[in-house]
Design an enzyme around this catalytic site. Sequence first.
Site, PDB file in Angstrom:
ATOM      1  CE  LYS A 170       0.175   2.177   5.666  1.00  0.00           C
ATOM      2  NZ  LYS A 170      -0.701   2.688   4.586  1.00  0.00           N
ATOM      3  N   GLY A 225       2.279   1.450  -5.948  1.00  0.00           N
ATOM      4  CA  GLY A 225       2.069   2.862  -5.646  1.00  0.00           C
ATOM      5  C   GLY A 225       3.088   3.733  -6.339  1.00  0.00           C
ATOM      6  CB  SER A 226       4.219   7.133  -5.516  1.00  0.00           C
ATOM      7  OG  SER A 226       4.744   6.938  -4.216  1.00  0.00           O
ATOM      8  CD  GLU A 249       2.109  -2.253 -10.796  1.00  0.00           C
ATOM      9  OE1 GLU A 249       1.788  -1.162 -11.299  1.00  0.00           O
ATOM     10  OE2 GLU A 249       1.299  -3.112 -10.411  1.00  0.00           O
ATOM     11  CB  CYS A 286       0.235   1.077 -13.000  1.00  0.00           C
ATOM     12  SG  CYS A 286      -0.677  -0.437 -12.832  1.00  0.00           S
TER      13      CYS A 286
HETATM   14  P1  NAP Z   1       1.851   5.953  -2.432  1.00  0.00           P
HETATM   15  O1  NAP Z   1       1.899   7.308  -1.868  1.00  0.00           O
HETATM   16  O2  NAP Z   1       3.136   5.408  -2.955  1.00  0.00           O
HETATM   17  O3  NAP Z   1       1.312   4.984  -1.290  1.00  0.00           O
HETATM   18  C1  NAP Z   1       1.182   3.587  -1.468  1.00  0.00           C
HETATM   19  C2  NAP Z   1       1.254   2.900  -0.111  1.00  0.00           C
HETATM   20  O4  NAP Z   1       2.588   2.955   0.396  1.00  0.00           O
HETATM   21  C3  NAP Z   1       0.377   3.553   0.951  1.00  0.00           C
HETATM   22  O5  NAP Z   1      -0.085   2.548   1.830  1.00  0.00           O
HETATM   23  C4  NAP Z   1       1.344   4.464   1.675  1.00  0.00           C
HETATM   24  O6  NAP Z   1       0.977   4.666   3.008  1.00  0.00           O
HETATM   25  C5  NAP Z   1       2.624   3.646   1.642  1.00  0.00           C
HETATM   26  N1  NAP Z   1       3.769   4.537   1.656  1.00  0.00           N
HETATM   27  C6  NAP Z   1       4.248   5.260   0.614  1.00  0.00           C
HETATM   28  N2  NAP Z   1       5.320   5.970   0.993  1.00  0.00           N
HETATM   29  C7  NAP Z   1       5.505   5.706   2.305  1.00  0.00           C
HETATM   30  C8  NAP Z   1       6.451   6.127   3.262  1.00  0.00           C
HETATM   31  N3  NAP Z   1       7.428   6.998   2.964  1.00  0.00           N
HETATM   32  N4  NAP Z   1       6.342   5.657   4.526  1.00  0.00           N
HETATM   33  C9  NAP Z   1       5.364   4.790   4.846  1.00  0.00           C
HETATM   34  N5  NAP Z   1       4.436   4.335   3.979  1.00  0.00           N
HETATM   35  C10 NAP Z   1       4.507   4.781   2.728  1.00  0.00           C
HETATM   36  O7  NAP Z   1       0.789   5.808  -3.567  1.00  0.00           O
HETATM   37  P2  NAP Z   1      -0.713   6.361  -3.680  1.00  0.00           P
HETATM   38  O8  NAP Z   1      -1.122   7.090  -2.454  1.00  0.00           O
HETATM   39  O9  NAP Z   1      -1.543   5.223  -4.086  1.00  0.00           O
HETATM   40  O10 NAP Z   1      -0.675   7.332  -4.889  1.00  0.00           O
HETATM   41  C11 NAP Z   1       0.257   8.341  -5.046  1.00  0.00           C
HETATM   42  C12 NAP Z   1       0.942   8.177  -6.380  1.00  0.00           C
HETATM   43  O11 NAP Z   1       1.345   6.818  -6.574  1.00  0.00           O
HETATM   44  C13 NAP Z   1       0.086   8.463  -7.570  1.00  0.00           C
HETATM   45  O12 NAP Z   1       0.000   9.825  -7.857  1.00  0.00           O
HETATM   46  C14 NAP Z   1       0.774   7.661  -8.634  1.00  0.00           C
HETATM   47  O13 NAP Z   1       1.846   8.379  -9.184  1.00  0.00           O
HETATM   48  C15 NAP Z   1       1.300   6.470  -7.941  1.00  0.00           C
HETATM   49  N6  NAP Z   1       0.514   5.235  -8.095  1.00  0.00           N
HETATM   50  C16 NAP Z   1       0.970   4.273  -8.927  1.00  0.00           C
HETATM   51  C17 NAP Z   1       0.282   3.096  -9.060  1.00  0.00           C
HETATM   52  C18 NAP Z   1       0.776   1.993  -9.926  1.00  0.00           C
HETATM   53  O14 NAP Z   1      -0.015   1.141 -10.231  1.00  0.00           O
HETATM   54  N7  NAP Z   1       2.033   1.942 -10.286  1.00  0.00           N
HETATM   55  C19 NAP Z   1      -0.884   2.874  -8.354  1.00  0.00           C
HETATM   56  C20 NAP Z   1      -1.348   3.869  -7.499  1.00  0.00           C
HETATM   57  C21 NAP Z   1      -0.620   5.029  -7.382  1.00  0.00           C
HETATM   58  P3  NAP Z   1       0.557   6.103   3.543  1.00  0.00           P
HETATM   59  O15 NAP Z   1      -0.239   6.789   2.489  1.00  0.00           O
HETATM   60  O16 NAP Z   1      -0.209   5.760   4.788  1.00  0.00           O
HETATM   61  O17 NAP Z   1       1.852   6.822   3.802  1.00  0.00           O
END
Ligand code: NAP
Length: 511
Positions: A170, A225-226, A249, A286
């Site tokens: 994805k 991600g988050s 993660e 992260c």
């Molecule tokens: P994210 O919002 O968690 O998204 C990561 C992936 O998961 C995207 O492909 C997103 O798709 C999908 N996703 C998340 N929630 C979803 C849901 N409810 N339904 C469907 N798909 C979902 O992370 P991000 O956009 O990369 O960054 C946002 C936050 O994540 C940052 O501010 C940070 O806190 C955290 N982050 C952490 C790390 C780490 O290494 N731990 C890395 C990057 C980011 P869609 O966007 O298409 O919904």
Amino acid sequence: MTAPQTAVQAVNPRSGESVGRPVPETTAAQLAGLLAAAADAAAAFGTSEPGTRTALLHALAARLDERTDELAALAEQESGLPLTRLTGEVARTSGQLRLFAEVIEDGGYLEVHADSADPGAVPPQPELRRWLEPAGPVLIFAASNFPFAFSILGGDTASALASGCPVIVKAHPAHPGLSKLVGELASAVLAELDLPAGVFSVIFGDERGVEALRDPRIQAAGFTGSTAGGRFLFDVAAGRPAPIPFYGELGSINPAVVTPAAAAARGEQIAAGFAASMTLGTGQFCTKPGLLFLPAGHGMEQALAAAVGAVAAAPMLNARIRGQFDGGIASLARHDGVRRVSNGDAAVPANGSWAAPALFATTAQAVAADPASLTREYFGPASLMVEYRDAADLHAALAAVEGSLTATVHAEPGDDFDLAGLLGRLRVLAGRVIYNGWPTGVAVAWAMNHGGPWPATTSAAHTSVGATAIRRWLRPVCYQSLPDELLPAGLRAANPWHLPRRVNGVLTEAE
Ligand code: NAP
């Protein structure tokens, strides 16, 4: 009438302007076709000779290397990350693919065990052969902050392909053009190697991601991600009629502790190292050290404020991440027990998604009293300096810190601080413990662990970086009393894949 197809548009975080043409979201019908193709490919790819998969991984790595300049330039437009960093990240990503080819060649990851029959044993023992087999089609959610290394052909994909699992990725909506291009390059490599197209595909659109996760043909999922997004998807995976493992993660605060002796001996050097680590990638790692524990009377505040203040503003990955960062540090700044040490007032351009680094200060007592507010991860260039009075004060605060990917100690030779006690606490807290270094920059190596207790990950038993990341996509199968010719090729007595084996409990080298 079918709903109009929506699309994902990249935006340059430096300027706020659109990049390239919108990438259409995958339709439900297209997803159904990709899932069917992945399921169809699973049996043959899962039992393929090791050489088939090493050839694929080497060819994918070579294709990335050949196209580095074009890929890095597009990634720069879509992510706002510096070109040199992105060029290096392509090399890291092709290196990751090659590492997993080495893992396959080594064969130890299959954990082959063979126990002979022993009819005289009480109870009698049948002949047993056990190893690890690919789980089946895997779904990967690509991350935003590493457009190569944790995205379409990143470590999750590389390890899953190495294990013999077909992969559906994805794409992250922040770099859709790059995701599409890398996906097309990978599909071309599959075709050149005469591998089924279902071994690898890319999908776009958050709803399609959730639908794929719910599909019974998907057998495991990976995510970076988050915490909120990861938890939502983890619950989807667990709530299926047939639940599957979901390796997420998520968030990590990564505490770093400086002993009094280290602060006295190397205060300025530690301040410079910390500032560089917390602002690397505009703090969007992260492994960013989010809490810096310093002893009372450390005398490092000026050096820290100067080092952090000297780092220029830089674009964050997208407007959503920038908005969350702004909101997070505004609430931190309003906390009664917190003061701002470095203003973060480097010039911030109005357009795009820029942020300046910021450093805050509090006490260990305040952290212990309100961990929910003071140990939260702020994804971006902000950290919290925490002053502790003594070891008991430090331990009380660390006890309130949730699971992390890393924990760091700065100490001196002959340090009279109770380092054994401190390490005892940190190793419970984190998946990687660092001595006199910094947590950012995760080496892709055999011994790496990039994991940790919740909320760092959804499964502290595994890593998403390093050779053992492959273990997530495998499951053990034991064959009892099967004639040799009916066993999977790698388990047969002649050991045609030259695998290291544990025979009747004794480890034997690959012959
Ligand atoms: P994210 O919002 O968690 O998204 C990561 C992936 O998961 C995207 O492909 C997103 O798709 C999908 N996703 C998340 N929630 C979803 C849901 N409810 N339904 C469907 N798909 C979902 O992370 P991000 O956009 O990369 O960054 C946002 C936050 O994540 C940052 O501010 C940070 O806190 C955290 N982050 C952490 C790390 C780490 O290494 N731990 C890395 C990057 C980011 P869609 O966007 O298409 O919904």
